[in-house]
Design an enzyme around this catalytic site. Structure first.
Site, mmCIF file in Angstrom:
data_model
loop_
_atom_site.group_PDB
_atom_site.id
_atom_site.type_symbol
_atom_site.label_atom_id
_atom_site.label_comp_id
_atom_site.label_asym_id
_atom_site.label_seq_id
_atom_site.Cartn_x
_atom_site.Cartn_y
_atom_site.Cartn_z
ATOM 1 N N GLU A 88 -11.439 8.462 -3.872
ATOM 2 C CA GLU A 88 -10.995 7.259 -4.584
ATOM 3 C C GLU A 88 -11.921 6.084 -4.333
ATOM 4 O O GLU A 88 -12.459 5.933 -3.239
ATOM 5 C CB GLU A 88 -9.610 6.844 -4.087
ATOM 6 C CG GLU A 88 -8.521 7.778 -4.491
ATOM 7 C CD GLU A 88 -7.167 7.333 -3.959
ATOM 8 O OE1 GLU A 88 -6.872 6.123 -4.005
ATOM 9 O OE2 GLU A 88 -6.426 8.196 -3.493
ATOM 10 N N GLY A 155 -10.770 7.354 4.736
ATOM 11 C CA GLY A 155 -11.638 7.923 5.759
ATOM 12 C C GLY A 155 -12.006 6.913 6.825
ATOM 13 O O GLY A 155 -11.787 5.711 6.665
ATOM 14 N N LEU A 211 -6.644 -3.718 13.542
ATOM 15 C CA LEU A 211 -5.992 -3.924 14.845
ATOM 16 C C LEU A 211 -4.511 -3.561 14.762
ATOM 17 O O LEU A 211 -4.030 -2.691 15.462
ATOM 18 C CB LEU A 211 -6.184 -5.372 15.287
ATOM 19 C CG LEU A 211 -5.897 -5.622 16.758
ATOM 20 C CD1 LEU A 211 -6.952 -4.945 17.632
ATOM 21 C CD2 LEU A 211 -5.831 -7.112 17.048
ATOM 22 N N CYS A 329 -4.683 2.555 0.117
ATOM 23 C CA CYS A 329 -5.387 3.783 0.474
ATOM 24 C C CYS A 329 -4.602 5.044 0.164
ATOM 25 O O CYS A 329 -3.470 5.197 0.555
ATOM 26 C CB CYS A 329 -5.676 3.800 1.961
ATOM 27 S SG CYS A 329 -6.561 2.378 2.476
HETATM 28 N N1 SAH Z 1 -10.467 3.933 8.678
HETATM 29 C C1 SAH Z 1 -10.858 2.586 8.452
HETATM 30 C C2 SAH Z 1 -10.974 2.217 6.987
HETATM 31 C C3 SAH Z 1 -9.948 2.725 6.026
HETATM 32 S S1 SAH Z 1 -8.343 1.999 6.011
HETATM 33 C C4 SAH Z 1 -9.939 1.641 9.172
HETATM 34 O O1 SAH Z 1 -9.002 2.087 9.815
HETATM 35 O O2 SAH Z 1 -10.193 0.448 9.164
HETATM 36 C C5 SAH Z 1 -8.555 0.378 5.363
HETATM 37 C C6 SAH Z 1 -7.489 -0.605 5.823
HETATM 38 O O3 SAH Z 1 -6.240 -0.453 5.106
HETATM 39 C C7 SAH Z 1 -7.122 -0.454 7.289
HETATM 40 O O4 SAH Z 1 -6.997 -1.710 7.885
HETATM 41 C C8 SAH Z 1 -5.780 0.244 7.196
HETATM 42 O O5 SAH Z 1 -5.081 0.105 8.372
HETATM 43 C C9 SAH Z 1 -5.163 -0.444 6.001
HETATM 44 N N2 SAH Z 1 -4.007 0.225 5.391
HETATM 45 C C10 SAH Z 1 -3.679 1.519 5.434
HETATM 46 N N3 SAH Z 1 -2.550 1.762 4.740
HETATM 47 C C11 SAH Z 1 -2.151 0.571 4.225
HETATM 48 C C12 SAH Z 1 -1.062 0.154 3.399
HETATM 49 N N4 SAH Z 1 -0.162 1.026 2.962
HETATM 50 N N5 SAH Z 1 -0.966 -1.147 3.082
HETATM 51 C C13 SAH Z 1 -1.913 -2.016 3.507
HETATM 52 N N6 SAH Z 1 -2.959 -1.687 4.265
HETATM 53 C C14 SAH Z 1 -3.088 -0.414 4.634
#
Ligand code: SAH
Length: 339
Positions: A88, A155, A211, A329
């Site tokens: 995606e 990822g 975080l 995501c």
């Molecule tokens: N693996 C990396 C990048 C991908 S996730 C990371 O952890 O940063 C990108 C961001 O979206 C991360 O901050 C993740 O925690 C957040 N995220 C995941 N699911 C989400 C959701 N349902 N709503 C909002 N943010 C979300």
């Protein structure tokens, strides 16, 4: 046969040299690939014998777009990869420019409790070419100049470090996409040794760290990576990165109702940040029916924001781009698989 989009300028020049050509031929060919978007070596201004040779060795990508959802602020693309896996990409259309959010893996092994991407365990890393092609396709299809890249799709980019580093190289190539270091942000859940590696690398892009919790007890529960790299070494790495780059680090903090969103949590977060050069990006949690987590209420978010402000922490709030088209995501993929 190899995918031409896997090769950085450096690697492509080396290849040319290895077949007895001048490295400088890359100065003709690379702009042809990335500025003129040729898909046949015959279109490049090099002699026929070379273009024939290249044609035998390389092909121009092979991802196909199988679904696209558009809204005023964001377009979301679903791609099918050569082995049938899906990836995606989101194009975010801000007033100040177009940003693309690129995926780096099929699935994810980080296992964050609230994240849909991780429902599918990592199947494989994306190749550099597959990241380059997300950028190429969206550029062509939208007709827009891409101003910035967020490496924060599906990822964990630091779990696919080499290929991501090569992708950054290609995105920065000046006679191509020409996206500057300051306009590329890599988001990680906090793989500490790789944060150091990135800081020493040729392309130390902006760093964002997911975080989501201000103490180890809670972060251990929400993000398994914290058991391996807890907050103390994580913040040492963050301090190192910001001082070596002389730039502030973004801390992403998704607001989970009743979990990490109290004033107490905000105070803990302010204390944790202390004098390190970070700012907090408060993110509304994007929930779907299958999720056991919910987004905090508006008032709770504002109270959290106020505590950080009172403690002199820089805070921003991400606009809800993409929410209306299931931009969070893993959602487009999940919708597609459900069909
Ligand atoms: N693996 C990396 C990048 C991908 S996730 C990371 O952890 O940063 C990108 C961001 O979206 C991360 O901050 C993740 O925690 C957040 N995220 C995941 N699911 C989400 C959701 N349902 N709503 C909002 N943010 C979300």
């Amino acid at each position: 046969m190899r995918d031409i989009y896997n090769l950085t300028y450096e690697k492509f020049s080396d290849y040319l040299f290895s077949i007895g050509e001048k490295r400088s031929k890359a100065d003709i060919l690379f702009p042809a690939f990335y500025r003129d978007n040729i898909t046949d070596f015959k279109e490049a201004s090099v002699k026929d014998s070379l273009s024939l040779l290249l044609k035998k060795e390389f092909y121009f990508g092979e991802i196909t777009c199988i679904d696209k959802k558009c809204s005023d602020s964001a377009d979301k693309y679903l791609f099918k990869l050569k082995d049938g896996n899906l990836a995606e990409t989101v194009l975010m259309k801000h007033e100040y420019g177009n940003n693309i959010c690129v995926s780096t893996q099929v699935g994810c092994n980080m296992g964050c409790a609230f994240c849909r991407s991780g429902r599918l365990k990592k199947v494989r890393n994306l190749e550099t070419a597959e990241m380059v092609e997300q950028l190429l396709y969206v550029t062509k299809e939208s007709g827009r100049k891409i101003d910035g890249i967020a490496i924060m799709g599906i990822g964990e980019p630091l779990d696919n470090y080499e290929s991501v580093a090569d992708f950054i190289d290609i995105a920065m190539y000046q006679k191509g996409f020409d996206i500057g270091l300051k306009h590329i942000t890599l988001s990680t859940c906090g793989i500490v040794p790789k944060i150091y590696e990135l800081s020493e690398s040729r392309n130390p892009v902006n760093l964002a760290v997911s975080l989501h919790a201000p103490n180890d007890e809670l972060r251990d529960r929400l993000m398994p990576i914290n058991r391996k790299y807890p907050l103390s070494p994580l913040f040492e790495a963050i301090r190192h990165y910001s001082s070596s780059r002389n730039r502030r680090i973004t801390l992403e903090y998704v607001m989970l109702k009743g979990i990490n969103d109290s004033k107490e949590h905000a105070k803990q977060l302010a204390d944790l940040i202390g004098d390190s050069k970070c700012y907090v990006n408060i993110i509304r949690y994007n929930s779907s029916e299958e999720d056991s987590f919910e987004c905090s209420d508006f008032d709770t978010i504002m109270a959290f924001y106020d505590v950080l402000k009172k403690n002199k922490i820089g805070v921003t709030m991400r606009r809800e781009l993409g929410a209306s088209i299931n931009g969070a995501c893993g959602q487009l993929r999940a919708d597609y698989m459900n069909k």
